[in-house]
Enzyme design. Structure first.
Site, PDB file in Angstrom:
ATOM      1  N   ASP A  73       0.808  -1.224   0.000  1.00 40.35           N
ATOM      2  CA  ASP A  73       0.000   0.000   0.000  1.00 40.35           C
ATOM      3  C   ASP A  73       0.835   1.264   0.000  1.00 40.35           C
ATOM      4  O   ASP A  73       0.364   2.331  -0.370  1.00 40.35           O
ATOM      5  CB  ASP A  73      -0.822   0.073   1.302  1.00 40.35           C
ATOM      6  CG  ASP A  73      -1.888  -0.981   1.376  1.00 40.35           C
ATOM      7  OD1 ASP A  73      -2.543  -1.219   0.364  1.00 40.35           O
ATOM      8  OD2 ASP A  73      -2.052  -1.561   2.468  1.00 40.35           O
TER       9      ASP A  73
HETATM   10  C1  NOJ Z   1      -1.872  -4.050   5.254  1.00 46.34           C
HETATM   11  C2  NOJ Z   1      -3.031  -4.126   4.334  1.00 46.34           C
HETATM   12  O1  NOJ Z   1      -4.183  -4.565   5.028  1.00 46.34           O
HETATM   13  C3  NOJ Z   1      -2.735  -5.069   3.201  1.00 46.34           C
HETATM   14  O2  NOJ Z   1      -3.816  -5.069   2.313  1.00 46.34           O
HETATM   15  C4  NOJ Z   1      -1.463  -4.674   2.517  1.00 46.34           C
HETATM   16  O3  NOJ Z   1      -1.232  -5.567   1.482  1.00 46.34           O
HETATM   17  C5  NOJ Z   1      -0.311  -4.637   3.489  1.00 46.34           C
HETATM   18  N1  NOJ Z   1      -0.649  -3.725   4.535  1.00 46.34           N
HETATM   19  C6  NOJ Z   1       1.006  -4.216   2.849  1.00 46.34           C
HETATM   20  O4  NOJ Z   1       1.045  -2.874   2.547  1.00 46.34           O
END
Ligand code: NOJ
Length: 712
Positions: free
Chosen positions: A490
């Site tokens: 993200d």
């Molecule tokens: C937490 C998020 O919930 C998930 O969707 C994401 O892939 C990871 N962070 C990595 O950024």
């Protein structure tokens, strides 16, 4: 002392005699984690839940509850980021009527008395039991959420260990949330003026929003109370906190009603205990919609009968035992067996139900079910709960747009959702659905219809095709799928005027998804279609190998200006873990490249706590990569040990035959098994999202436990 605690209940040299388990012998199916020091470095939580009701409870009773949606139906409050931490909770205060001395049955919030060996919390699968001895009174609290009811049960048992009688007043305490958790936090000028809560004999009813929306929470007592409070300020008194309520100090509730402010449920019950005598008090806290006059009494009554809590506990344990038996591992290592056969499936079920929302790190407000996360979570429960996975997959398909993209998240109760332009998200549906089909052979699902957010219902097979076709239709300058705002990571954002950044991660994911669809088509006898999808997968793999191989490892992305990210030419983020692992998992990397990529991972990413997500981490904010460079070096997406990504490293290394490397990473992660430094701090019985890595000064500390894709 915390890091010495072990899954089997021994405490590695701590000075306490091991107590007998409260609820039955320890076995691998009833894995209980035993905590003997209530001063855990973070709240060490358990999740007690059924299909609609959920209670988070810490080792000293802190935590909140909700029904179906943590944002819209929050029943109990919890002040996140509070000082002291972990307030409020489900409390019992015990007061000696002769001396006026008082304490908490679960140690917090009064925290009176040294935790000198007389405290024990057992977190089990579906229940938590706290025992605490104070002033010659033994206290045992059991919290359990029954299998099929929208409520939680609190059972207090008091035993007088003194050679003389003791007269006690006992007070219960629960603080209600005004249902919509965000509103409850931010709109006091309104919420305080709609709050309503009143006592009716042995029941306290929280009636804010009852008239308008029919929402209704109650707490019912098995014993007739001698007093009660429904207004927090009347119970607490001015200038006090949960550690010293005025009503408890003075030995009497004020019998308040709440028609403004903060509604609570506090009961007072008086006990005379003969030497050796044990007495029991049960409270049922529950939720109902559109209540009638007798709703609370009717719903609570069966749970307040003698033996009802014990029965509920037996059913909960039997349920989890059955769930855990779908996959049982026997290794020579007892701690590992306990985790694999108990806490793992339990954590995976928790994430499957709750996604990433309600925890002590996320307030359960910002997001409901993550689309990407939920797809991943199905993998962890598929073997045990295929029908529930099927329902979830259809729900996810209904959150896809006609063009193949999907919402990023949606709220389960309202159906409200949001897009986030992360262009990996929709592809997870293909991977999850194909895994489901492989496991179950339920081919009928492909023909079942699910609506698109912006279009008519279409067969699931059409949803899958739309997902890969969207990515194939949105390629960048190197012929790789475009990133959108970001992908699985993200925080890796590669902005630019043309939005043309490309992701090697998504490219591998897409290649994998195309191979899955090819296999599916072949299985269904659609030979031509299978060949077509396979050709697409192979072309894409060839492109990845042509443009993203940097000599010793795979690059991670190309930004909007065509510059490579994650290559030896970069000052920061020269190598990223996910590009190596996904190229192997998706069958993109030939054996020799897989070997070299894994060697590069070991050389550049290994740390004492697991392989890092990238290296070197950014030291300053860099607008060219966005949010990850906001984080200090070694944290989370900026080069932390991101546990879900480590799980992929385990899979990739195993697939490539690098057994020692796979085992090394696996051991570094495994809760209850890995050797944890004192700095670890999070619950040792479940996976955390991340462990801080060097060069950060707090390397070894784990955060965001419980709700992580690592579980699946
Ligand atoms: C937490 C998020 O919930 C998930 O969707 C994401 O892939 C990871 N962070 C990595 O950024």
């Amino acid at each position: 002392m915390m890091d010495e605690q072990r899954m089997d209940g021994s405490s590695g040299g701590a000075p306490h005699a091991a107590a007998e388990p409260v609820n039955g012998p320890l076995d691998t199916m009833a894995a209980e984690y035993v905590i003997r020091d209530p001063r855990t470095p973070m709240p060490w939580m358990n999740y007690l839940f059924n299909d609609t009701y959920c209670a988070l409870v810490s080792a000293t009773g802190g935590g909140y509850s909700f029904q179906r949606c943590a944002r819209d139906r929050r029943l109990l409050r919890y002040r996140l980021n509070n000082l002291p931490a972990d307030r409020p909770g489900r409390y019992f205060y015990v007061r000696r009527r002769d001396t006026g001395a008082y304490w908490s049955a679960g140690w917090a919030p009064v925290q009176r008395g040294a935790p000198d060996g007389c405290f024990e919390c057992r977190h089990g699968l579906g229940y938590t039991c706290i025992r605490h001895q104070q002033k010659e009174v033994d206290q045992e609290i059991l919290y359990v959420v029954p299998r099929n009811a929208d409520l939680e049960l609190w059972r207090l048992r008091l035993t007088n260990r003194a050679p003389r009688a003791v007269a006690l007043s006992v007070f219960s305490y629960a603080e209600f949330c005004l249902y919509q958790a965000e509103h409850d936090l931010s709109n006091f000028q309104y919420t305080f003026n709609i709050a309503r809560c009143r006592a009716l004999g042995s029941v306290i009813q929280h009636e804010t929003w009852t008239r308008r929306y029919g929402l209704f929470t109650f707490q019912a007592s098995s014993l007739p109370p001698v007093g009660w409070d429904c207004d927090r300020e009347q119970f607490m008194g001015t200038g006090r906190g949960e550690h010293a309520p005025r009503a408890v100090e003075q030995g009497a509730c004020t019998n308040s009603t709440c028609l403004h402010g903060n509604p609570i449920a506090a009961f007072q019950v008086d006990f005379e205990l003969a030497p050796g005598e044990t007495r029991e008090w049960v409270l049922a806290l529950g939720f109902a919609e559109q209540p009638q006059e007798d709703t609370a009494a009717r719903l609570a009554a069966p749970w307040l009968q003698p033996g009802a809590v014990e029965r509920a506990l037996r059913e909960v344990r039997a349920h989890w035992q059955e769930q855990c038996e779908h996959f049982v591992v026997e290794t020579p290592d007892a701690g590992m067996n306990t985790v694999l056969n108990g806490w793992h499936p339990y954590q995976a079920q928790t994430t499957f139900r709750l996604s990433r929302g309600p925890s002590i790190y996320e307030g359960g407000i910002r997001r409901g079910l993550g689309f990407r996360d939920s797809c991943q979570d199905t993998l962890g429960v598929l073997h045990a709960e295929a029908p529930a996975v099927r329902r979830r997959l259809l729900q996810l398909a209904a959150n896809q747009f006609v063009d193949g993209r999907s919402r990023h998240q949606f709220f389960p109760l309202s159906g409200q959702g949001a897009e986030d332009h992360c262009w990996d998200t929709h592809l997870w549906l293909v991977l999850a659905l194909c895994a489901y089909l492989r496991e179950t052979g339920d081919w009928d699902l492909l023909a079942e219809e699910a609506p698109f957010v912006d279009g008519d219902p279409a067969p699931v097979a059409a949803h899958l095709a739309a997902a890969v076709d969207f990515s194939l239709a949105h390629l960048g300058a190197h012929g790789l799928p475009r990133l959108g705002r970001s992908d699985w990571n993200d925080c890796l954002q590669l902005p630019g005027p043309n939005g043309g950044a490309e992701s090697v991660f998504i490219a591998c994911q897409l290649a994998g998804a195309l191979r899955e669809l090819a296999a599916l088509a072949a299985q269904r006898g659609a030979v031509e279609h299978a060949r077509h999808r396979l050709e697409q997968a192979e072309e894409l793999s060839a492109r990845i190998n042509a443009v993203a191989w940097d000599g010793e490892w795979y690059a991670r992305a190309f930004d909007d200006y065509g510059r490579a990210v994650g290559t030896s030419g970069n000052a920061f983020g020269r190598i990223f873990l996910n590009a190596q692992t996904w190229s192997i998992m998706a069958g993109v990397a030939a054996p020799e490249r897989a070997r070299r990529a894994l060697a590069a991972v070991a050389r550049w990413l290994d740390s004492p706590f697991g392989p890092r997500l990238l290296n070197p981490p950014w030291e300053e904010f860099d607008p060219a990569v966005g949010a990850l460079s906001d984080m200090p070096a070694g944290l989370k997406e900026n080069g932390g040990v991101f546990c879900q990504a480590v799980a992929w490293a385990v899979i990739a290394a195993a697939q490539a035959g690098a057994a020692e490397q796979a085992w090394r990473y696996y051991r570094q992660l495994l809760p209850g098994h890995a050797v944890r430094p004192a700095a670890y701090e999070a619950e040792p019985y479940v996976y955390a999202q991340m462990i801080i890595a060097p060069p950060h000064p707090r390397a070894g500390t784990a955060r965001n436990s419980w709700l992580t894709g690592t579980a699946a």
